[in-house]
Design a protein around this motif. Structure first.
Motif, PDB file in Angstrom:
ATOM      1  N   ASP A 204      31.515  19.636  11.004  1.00  0.00           N
ATOM      2  CA  ASP A 204      30.255  19.353  11.688  1.00  0.00           C
ATOM      3  C   ASP A 204      30.429  18.248  12.724  1.00  0.00           C
ATOM      4  OD1 ASP A 204      28.729  21.261  10.357  1.00  0.00           O
ATOM      5  OD2 ASP A 204      28.326  19.932   8.673  1.00  0.00           O
ATOM      6  N   SER A 205      31.171  17.211  12.376  1.00  0.00           N
ATOM      7  CA  SER A 205      31.406  16.118  13.316  1.00  0.00           C
ATOM      8  C   SER A 205      32.272  16.570  14.483  1.00  0.00           C
ATOM      9  CB  SER A 205      32.073  14.942  12.604  1.00  0.00           C
ATOM     10  OG  SER A 205      31.295  14.496  11.520  1.00  0.00           O
ATOM     11  N   ALA A 206      33.248  17.425  14.214  1.00  0.00           N
ATOM     12  CA  ALA A 206      34.154  17.876  15.274  1.00  0.00           C
ATOM     13  C   ALA A 206      33.412  18.662  16.342  1.00  0.00           C
ATOM     14  CB  ALA A 206      35.279  18.723  14.672  1.00  0.00           C
ATOM     15  N   PHE A 207      32.465  19.500  15.936  1.00  0.00           N
ATOM     16  CA  PHE A 207      31.760  20.336  16.907  1.00  0.00           C
ATOM     17  C   PHE A 207      30.541  19.655  17.511  1.00  0.00           C
ATOM     18  CE2 PHE A 207      34.200  23.581  14.691  1.00  0.00           C
ATOM     19  CZ  PHE A 207      34.637  24.350  15.756  1.00  0.00           C
ATOM     20  N   ARG A 208      30.216  18.490  17.044  1.00  0.00           N
ATOM     21  CA  ARG A 208      29.029  17.810  17.564  1.00  0.00           C
ATOM     22  C   ARG A 208      29.210  17.409  19.028  1.00  0.00           C
ATOM     23  NH1 ARG A 208      24.637  14.930  15.506  1.00  0.00           N
ATOM     24  NH2 ARG A 208      23.918  13.223  16.824  1.00  0.00           N
ATOM     25  N   ASN A 209      30.343  16.779  19.364  1.00  0.00           N
ATOM     26  CA  ASN A 209      30.533  16.236  20.717  1.00  0.00           C
ATOM     27  C   ASN A 209      31.725  16.836  21.454  1.00  0.00           C
ATOM     28  OD1 ASN A 209      28.348  14.416  20.813  1.00  0.00           O
ATOM     29  ND2 ASN A 209      29.476  12.906  19.610  1.00  0.00           N
ATOM     30  N   VAL A 210      32.366  17.874  20.919  1.00  0.00           N
ATOM     31  CA  VAL A 210      33.491  18.464  21.644  1.00  0.00           C
ATOM     32  C   VAL A 210      32.960  19.112  22.920  1.00  0.00           C
ATOM     33  CG1 VAL A 210      33.345  20.648  20.362  1.00  0.00           C
ATOM     34  CG2 VAL A 210      35.506  19.960  21.441  1.00  0.00           C
ATOM     35  N   ARG A 211      33.707  18.958  23.995  1.00  0.00           N
ATOM     36  CA  ARG A 211      33.227  19.424  25.301  1.00  0.00           C
ATOM     37  C   ARG A 211      33.318  20.941  25.417  1.00  0.00           C
ATOM     38  NH1 ARG A 211      36.207  14.569  27.174  1.00  0.00           N
ATOM     39  NH2 ARG A 211      34.625  12.990  27.632  1.00  0.00           N
ATOM     40  N   ASN A 212      32.512  21.479  26.325  1.00  0.00           N
ATOM     41  CA  ASN A 212      32.489  22.916  26.541  1.00  0.00           C
ATOM     42  C   ASN A 212      33.853  23.414  26.999  1.00  0.00           C
ATOM     43  OD1 ASN A 212      31.307  25.481  26.701  1.00  0.00           O
ATOM     44  ND2 ASN A 212      30.874  25.239  28.875  1.00  0.00           N
ATOM     45  N   LEU A 213      34.276  24.540  26.460  1.00  0.00           N
ATOM     46  CA  LEU A 213      35.576  25.153  26.719  1.00  0.00           C
ATOM     47  C   LEU A 213      36.733  24.290  26.218  1.00  0.00           C
ATOM     48  CD1 LEU A 213      35.026  26.673  30.282  1.00  0.00           C
ATOM     49  CD2 LEU A 213      34.711  27.761  28.045  1.00  0.00           C
ATOM     50  N   GLY A 214      36.414  23.296  25.406  1.00  0.00           N
ATOM     51  CA  GLY A 214      37.468  22.520  24.764  1.00  0.00           C
ATOM     52  C   GLY A 214      38.046  23.280  23.577  1.00  0.00           C
ATOM     53  N   ILE A 215      38.987  22.651  22.884  1.00  0.00           N
ATOM     54  CA  ILE A 215      39.694  23.310  21.787  1.00  0.00           C
ATOM     55  C   ILE A 215      39.625  22.440  20.543  1.00  0.00           C
ATOM     56  CG2 ILE A 215      41.986  23.980  20.944  1.00  0.00           C
ATOM     57  CD1 ILE A 215      42.648  25.014  23.686  1.00  0.00           C
ATOM     58  N   VAL A 216      39.351  23.077  19.429  1.00  0.00           N
ATOM     59  CA  VAL A 216      39.416  22.433  18.114  1.00  0.00           C
ATOM     60  C   VAL A 216      40.467  23.163  17.294  1.00  0.00           C
ATOM     61  CG1 VAL A 216      38.200  21.918  15.972  1.00  0.00           C
ATOM     62  CG2 VAL A 216      37.015  21.677  18.163  1.00  0.00           C
ATOM     63  N   SER A 217      41.445  22.425  16.803  1.00  0.00           N
ATOM     64  CA  SER A 217      42.466  23.002  15.926  1.00  0.00           C
ATOM     65  C   SER A 217      42.407  22.291  14.587  1.00  0.00           C
ATOM     66  CB  SER A 217      43.866  22.874  16.535  1.00  0.00           C
ATOM     67  OG  SER A 217      44.265  21.519  16.587  1.00  0.00           O
ATOM     68  N   LEU A 218      42.649  23.036  13.524  1.00  0.00           N
ATOM     69  CA  LEU A 218      42.618  22.426  12.207  1.00  0.00           C
ATOM     70  C   LEU A 218      43.693  23.029  11.327  1.00  0.00           C
ATOM     71  CD1 LEU A 218      39.913  24.057  10.059  1.00  0.00           C
ATOM     72  CD2 LEU A 218      39.744  24.309  12.510  1.00  0.00           C
ATOM     73  N   THR A 219      44.323  22.161  10.569  1.00  0.00           N
ATOM     74  CA  THR A 219      45.356  22.553   9.616  1.00  0.00           C
ATOM     75  C   THR A 219      44.810  22.354   8.215  1.00  0.00           C
ATOM     76  OG1 THR A 219      47.121  21.899  11.140  1.00  0.00           O
ATOM     77  CG2 THR A 219      47.696  22.130   8.819  1.00  0.00           C
ATOM     78  N   SER A 220      44.752  23.429   7.448  1.00  0.00           N
ATOM     79  CA  SER A 220      44.270  23.372   6.067  1.00  0.00           C
ATOM     80  C   SER A 220      45.460  23.528   5.129  1.00  0.00           C
ATOM     81  CB  SER A 220      43.249  24.479   5.808  1.00  0.00           C
ATOM     82  OG  SER A 220      42.136  24.346   6.668  1.00  0.00           O
ATOM     83  N   THR A 221      45.641  22.568   4.247  1.00  0.00           N
ATOM     84  CA  THR A 221      46.757  22.605   3.306  1.00  0.00           C
ATOM     85  C   THR A 221      46.294  22.857   1.874  1.00  0.00           C
ATOM     86  OG1 THR A 221      46.668  20.188   3.153  1.00  0.00           O
ATOM     87  CG2 THR A 221      48.240  21.128   4.707  1.00  0.00           C
ATOM     88  N   ASP A 222      45.024  23.203   1.688  1.00  0.00           N
ATOM     89  CA  ASP A 222      44.527  23.525   0.350  1.00  0.00           C
ATOM     90  C   ASP A 222      44.797  24.994   0.039  1.00  0.00           C
ATOM     91  OD1 ASP A 222      42.744  24.120   2.423  1.00  0.00           O
ATOM     92  OD2 ASP A 222      41.025  24.172   1.072  1.00  0.00           O
ATOM     93  N   ILE A 223      46.084  25.331   0.038  1.00  0.00           N
ATOM     94  CA  ILE A 223      46.463  26.741  -0.079  1.00  0.00           C
ATOM     95  C   ILE A 223      46.198  27.309  -1.463  1.00  0.00           C
ATOM     96  CG2 ILE A 223      48.161  26.643   1.785  1.00  0.00           C
ATOM     97  CD1 ILE A 223      50.316  26.262  -0.280  1.00  0.00           C
TER      98      ILE A 223
ATOM     99  N   ILE B  33      34.302   8.533  14.423  1.00  0.00           N
ATOM    100  CA  ILE B  33      34.805   8.557  15.793  1.00  0.00           C
ATOM    101  C   ILE B  33      34.413   9.847  16.504  1.00  0.00           C
ATOM    102  CG2 ILE B  33      37.077   9.489  15.144  1.00  0.00           C
ATOM    103  CD1 ILE B  33      38.242   7.758  17.405  1.00  0.00           C
ATOM    104  N   MET B  34      34.339  10.966  15.779  1.00  0.00           N
ATOM    105  CA  MET B  34      33.943  12.213  16.424  1.00  0.00           C
ATOM    106  C   MET B  34      32.450  12.254  16.725  1.00  0.00           C
ATOM    107  SD  MET B  34      36.385  15.132  14.669  1.00  0.00           S
ATOM    108  CE  MET B  34      36.004  14.727  12.971  1.00  0.00           C
ATOM    109  N   HIS B  35      31.660  11.475  15.988  1.00  0.00           N
ATOM    110  CA  HIS B  35      30.240  11.347  16.310  1.00  0.00           C
ATOM    111  C   HIS B  35      30.027  10.439  17.519  1.00  0.00           C
ATOM    112  CE1 HIS B  35      27.689  13.478  13.438  1.00  0.00           C
ATOM    113  NE2 HIS B  35      28.616  13.268  12.513  1.00  0.00           N
ATOM    114  N   LEU B  36      30.863   9.420  17.648  1.00  0.00           N
ATOM    115  CA  LEU B  36      30.676   8.440  18.713  1.00  0.00           C
ATOM    116  C   LEU B  36      31.241   8.883  20.051  1.00  0.00           C
ATOM    117  CD1 LEU B  36      31.576   5.125  16.815  1.00  0.00           C
ATOM    118  CD2 LEU B  36      29.302   5.988  17.385  1.00  0.00           C
ATOM    119  N   ARG B  37      32.268   9.699  20.052  1.00  0.00           N
ATOM    120  CA  ARG B  37      33.011  10.012  21.273  1.00  0.00           C
ATOM    121  C   ARG B  37      33.050  11.502  21.548  1.00  0.00           C
ATOM    122  NH1 ARG B  37      37.448   6.409  21.562  1.00  0.00           N
ATOM    123  NH2 ARG B  37      38.321   7.788  23.137  1.00  0.00           N
TER     124      ARG B  37
END
Length: 429
Positions: A226-245, A204-208
């Motif tokens: 890689d998929s998240a940053f492929r189509n994210v719009r300029n000045l948009g925001i990417v947030s990620l939660t990592s639980t592999d502590i 879905i992140m590749h398509l949209r």
């Protein structure tokens, strides 16, 4: 699925009891029907009979839970139905963790700030589970956001639809990778529409294209960057939660090396180290897509590491961000540390860059090079103040103390000198 234990530990003979126990030897226990079989060849045939009858399928996936067994939980004025084993991720599809309430509030505040900058914005919850996060976005931000909740599991998609109806939301269902949408729900009484998709998150992140993307898989997020940053719009925001502590907090260094390509050891500042590890992975993924990042927020708490970055499109921002990935020289005696100097020249003893004199007074190798890590700032003060303002506006009590502490830390002040002026009157930083 594991069918049986082959073999179990041999049963020790009872020397003081019946002598028949001494002749028993090893036995095998079937977890399907609880049968105990002595011979291994008989156990193999027993297993094959279960397989031929189709009695080895996982029940919680193939058989939907009855509605009478569902629980309804409420969080931030949003109702969600959950399964009885909702807090055990390995035993349920629709995992819901009440301990992540603070995490959800922080992400909501970041989205609310972006919605003030421009609207409407298209936002994606890539791993919906019960849909609680996307429902909170749509319920509180209303027409400022166009929410898409995605999950690759069919049962989770069904649960998300039911939770949308529970909160009087209209559902737009898209279960294929083509543009095939189906509107579900009555028009009357539904003021908002949530798009629910059943796809792999990478697909879905590749398509949209989206303005806001949140990644919260169970474990590490590196497989989706890689998929998240492929189509994210300029000045948009990417947030990620990592639980592999366990890997990020240096309890499993080999896993950190495998997932993040970082060499780390356990230090007194291990949580900051974890945040810089994740940001370095985010920076590399963005740079591969000719995008740079601005770190808006990075926190490492007991259960998760949360990183929120703004996307800056173009090769120049990508190069500037990539230059901030450097190695950290860490003294194992006094915990002193310093980022290695920039440049291509090879130093004879790079550990002399440390401000301590342990390398001269102690025998052996006293310092190690950790990383590569993100060496830039971890906060954007102006953005944090706007997040705190949104937390107060929406009554998010758990997020307010943490955001206030982060603002004080970013400004190097104490809570006594904390000012409460409106952050939207300031220039954007």
């Amino acid at each position: 699925m594991c069918i049986c234990h082959l073999p179990c530990h041999p049963v020790k003979p009872n020397l003081v009891g019946d002598q028949t126990f001494s002749k028993m030897g090893a036995h095998y226990h079937c977890i399907i029907c609880s049968a105990t079989i002595t011979r291994r060849t008989d156990m193999i045939g027993h297993i094959n009979r279960h397989v031929n009858k189709g009695e080895t399928e996982s029940r919680f996936i193939t058989v939907p839970a009855p509605k009478s067994s569902l629980e309804v939980l409420k969080e931030s004025a949003t109702d969600v139905q959950v399964l009885p084993n909702y807090s055990t991720p390995h035993k349920t599809d629709s995992y819901f963790n009440p301990k992540m309430k603070l995490n959800r509030q922080l992400i909501f505040c970041a989205l609310a700030v972006l919605a003030e900058e421009r609207n409407p914005i298209e936002c994606l919850d890539a791993f919906g589970a019960t849909g609680i996060m996307g429902l909170q976005w749509a319920k509180h931000l209303r027409s400022s956001v166009k929410v898409t909740i995605n999950d690759c599991n069919e049962n989770s998609v069904t649960m998300i639809q039911e939770n949308c109806h529970l909160n009087k939301m209209k559902v737009k269902l898209n279960i294929k990778e083509e543009d095939h949408d189906e509107a579900v729900g009555d028009e009357e009484g539904n003021t908002d529409t949530i798009e629910v998709t059943k796809m792999d998150a990478n697909v879905i992140m590749h398509l949209r294209s989206f303005d806001f993307i949140h990644l919260d898989p169970f474990g590490t997020s590196v497989n989706y960057l890689d998929s998240a940053f492929r189509n994210v719009r300029n000045l948009g925001i990417v947030s990620l939660t990592s639980t592999d502590i366990s890997s990020l907090y240096a309890k499993a260094q080999h896993v950190a090396l495998r997932h993040y390509g970082c060499n780390i050891v356990r230090t007194e500042y291990y949580k900051e180290l974890a945040a810089r590890i994740v940001i370095a992975a985010v920076t590399r993924a963005a740079a591969r897509c000719n995008k740079g990042i601005e770190v808006l927020l990075a926190v490492a708490l007991e259960h998760f590491v949360l990183v929120v970055v703004r996307v800056l499109r173009g090769p120049s921002p990508a190069d500037d961000s990539a230059k901030k990935i450097r190695y950290l020289i860490h003294c194992q005696w006094c915990e002193e540390r310093i980022f290695q100097k920039e440049g291509n020249m090879v130093e004879e003893n790079p550990y002399q860059q440390l401000p301590c004199d342990c390398h001269g007074s102690m025998p052996g190798k006293t310092a190690v090079a950790l990383g590569p890590l993100w060496s830039g700032p971890l906060f954007n003060t102006g953005f944090l103040r706007r997040m705190l303002f949104e937390a107060v506006q929406y009554g998010l009590d758990e997020a307010q103390p943490l955001l206030k502490t982060l603002v004080c830390e970013a400004e190097c002040t104490t809570s006594k000198h904390f000012s409460t002026h409106s952050p939207y009157d300031e220039n954007k930083q």
